[in-house]
Design a protein around this motif. Structure first.
Motif, PDB file in Angstrom:
ATOM      1  N   ILE A 190       0.889  -1.265   0.106  1.00 48.82           N
ATOM      2  CA  ILE A 190      -0.111   0.097  -0.130  1.00 48.82           C
ATOM      3  C   ILE A 190       0.989   1.447  -0.060  1.00 48.82           C
ATOM      4  CG2 ILE A 190      -1.940   1.340   1.141  1.00 48.82           C
ATOM      5  CD1 ILE A 190      -2.789  -1.485   0.153  1.00 48.82           C
ATOM      6  N   PRO A 191       0.726   2.142  -0.898  1.00 48.22           N
ATOM      7  CA  PRO A 191       1.591   3.463  -1.060  1.00 48.22           C
ATOM      8  C   PRO A 191       1.108   4.256  -0.021  1.00 48.22           C
ATOM      9  CG  PRO A 191      -0.181   3.436  -2.900  1.00 48.22           C
ATOM     10  CD  PRO A 191      -0.247   1.938  -2.023  1.00 48.22           C
ATOM     11  N   ASP A 192       2.026   5.490   0.385  1.00 53.94           N
ATOM     12  CA  ASP A 192       1.663   6.159   1.349  1.00 53.94           C
ATOM     13  C   ASP A 192       0.427   7.021   0.908  1.00 53.94           C
ATOM     14  OD1 ASP A 192       3.893   5.401   2.944  1.00 53.94           O
ATOM     15  OD2 ASP A 192       5.242   7.111   1.913  1.00 53.94           O
ATOM     16  N   GLY A 193      -0.254   7.362   1.958  1.00 56.60           N
ATOM     17  CA  GLY A 193      -1.679   8.200   1.749  1.00 56.60           C
ATOM     18  C   GLY A 193      -2.867   7.371   1.503  1.00 56.60           C
ATOM     19  N   ASN A 196      -3.289   5.764   7.859  1.00 56.53           N
ATOM     20  CA  ASN A 196      -2.971   4.209   8.284  1.00 56.53           C
ATOM     21  C   ASN A 196      -3.192   3.342   7.119  1.00 56.53           C
ATOM     22  OD1 ASN A 196      -2.686   4.904  11.160  1.00 56.53           O
ATOM     23  ND2 ASN A 196      -4.746   4.874  11.303  1.00 56.53           N
ATOM     24  N   LYS A 197      -2.256   2.481   6.586  1.00 57.82           N
ATOM     25  CA  LYS A 197      -2.055   1.552   5.508  1.00 57.82           C
ATOM     26  C   LYS A 197      -3.122   0.581   5.542  1.00 57.82           C
ATOM     27  CE  LYS A 197       2.205   3.050   3.953  1.00 57.82           C
ATOM     28  NZ  LYS A 197       3.674   2.538   3.128  1.00 57.82           N
ATOM     29  N   LEU A 198      -3.610   0.069   6.784  1.00 59.22           N
ATOM     30  CA  LEU A 198      -4.452  -0.958   6.891  1.00 59.22           C
ATOM     31  C   LEU A 198      -5.425  -0.638   8.087  1.00 59.22           C
ATOM     32  CD1 LEU A 198      -5.223  -3.754   6.301  1.00 59.22           C
ATOM     33  CD2 LEU A 198      -3.740  -4.572   8.288  1.00 59.22           C
ATOM     34  N   CYS A 199      -6.744  -0.970   7.559  1.00 57.67           N
ATOM     35  CA  CYS A 199      -7.691  -0.866   8.675  1.00 57.67           C
ATOM     36  C   CYS A 199      -8.510  -2.218   8.476  1.00 57.67           C
ATOM     37  CB  CYS A 199      -8.934   0.457   8.412  1.00 57.67           C
ATOM     38  SG  CYS A 199     -10.339   0.515   9.838  1.00 57.67           S
TER      39      CYS A 199
END
Length: 332
Positions: free
Chosen positions: A251-254, A327-330
């Motif tokens: 997952i890229p930033d943002g 956050n890259k994961l929820c």
């Protein structure tokens, strides 16, 4: 008084017997790009027809899952695990596995056992479309316990530079597609061995060890087939650390991967009462929980992606979506 290498614990003849038992199986993995036979100092491989090739490599082992193989005397699947852990990793970048090398170490070599392990490696290579072009078997008396082995592997693949998958094309609204695992694969076994003291316990008509030694799925052929028709923006191999640690790697930033745990199809082995001893956070942060691989595609390609994967023998379904976020994961 003289002393030989065999007197010190190394039986060269047993090594020769291992090679004799595996050579036909190993040769069955060769493609037209392999340029030499077993026994050369180095393995030669022609790269083939690429315009701007990028080599992608990965290395891994089987971990303490091997302990279950030692205790049950079943060695024919752990070689597949070794290949899977490597080729599924390089697949995440769109690479086609080209070749594989293995390293097998033990305290005392038994050609029956070592050949079973390496035949499993060859089976994994056949599943991945890779050539088993070399390896090393090391007999190390006094270093490893007699009857125990360690195995690791190294895979090399190639992808056209313009076709590399690294997550950079992920966009808001993209769909997250899960592809089922075959069980725990090759991760979390130090914890699993603490949970299951009796490997011969029968659970759902199979002994526990039969559930646990189910080999890691190799996703190469189904993903390659998918790549022919669908642009994949991101991929993740769900290994140690589960979805929590592995999804953010693509997952890229943002951006944030929003995954609904209720949509995950959890295998029956994880529903065994012994897993109730483990907290939910620990479960999802250690095991794949039924998701062996994920692909991220445009929302409009969701149905097509699932159909192609199912046509190629996979159980695939949507488990989430991409949004903007820090956050890259929820995972909820």
């Amino acid at each position: 008084m003289t002393i030989s290498y065999k007197d010190s614990g190394v039986d060269k003849e047993e090594g020769y017997r291992t090679v004799e038992k595996i050579k036909d199986k190993v040769k069955s993995t060769y493609s037209a790009n392999v340029m030499n036979e077993i026994g050369s100092f180095g393995a030669l491989y022609k790269l083939g027809e690429y315009k701007k090739p990028v080599l992608v490599s990965g290395t891994d082992g089987v971990g303490t899952k091997l302990k279950i193989a030692f205790e049950t005397g079943k060695y024919d699947t752990v070689g597949i695990d070794c290949v899977a852990m490597c080729v599924n990793d390089i697949l995440c970048h769109g690479a086609k596995p080209l070749f594989f090398l293995d390293y097998l170490a033990c305290g005392k070599l038994d050609s029956d056992v070592s050949s079973e392990i390496i035949k499993g490696v060859a089976d994994g290579c056949l599943q991945a479309g890779a050539s088993l072009i070399g390896g090393e078997t090391a007999e190390m008396p006094g270093f490893y316990t007699v009857g125990e082995y360690d195995i690791a592997g190294f895979a090399v693949g190639a992808v056209e530079e313009e076709e590399i998958v690294n997550g950079s094309n992920i966009e808001e609204g993209n769909a997250i597609i899960a592809i089922s695992s075959s069980g725990p694969h090759s991760n979390g076994f130090s914890l699993i061995r603490k949970l299951f003291a009796d490997l011969n316990e029968v659970y759902e008509n199979k002994k526990i060890w039969e559930h646990l030694l189910t080999p890691t799925k190799i996703y190469v052929r189904s993903i390659q087939k998918l790549m022919e028709s669908v642009k994949i923006n991101g991929m993740a191999h769900i290994t140690g650390g589960g979805l929590i640690e592995n999804v953010p790697r693509t997952i890229p930033d943002g951006f944030c991967a929003n995954i609904d745990k209720k949509k995950v199809e959890i295998p029956s082995i994880f529903k065994h009462e012994y897993f109730k001893k483990v907290t939910e956070d620990e479960l999802w942060g250690t095991f794949n929980m039924g998701v062996g691989f994920i692909v991220i595609v445009k929302k409009e390609d969701t149905e097509k992606t699932i159909d192609i994967l199912k046509e190629n023998g996979e159980n695939a379904y949507e488990i989430g979506y991409i949004s903007k976020g820090e956050n890259k994961l929820c995972l909820k």
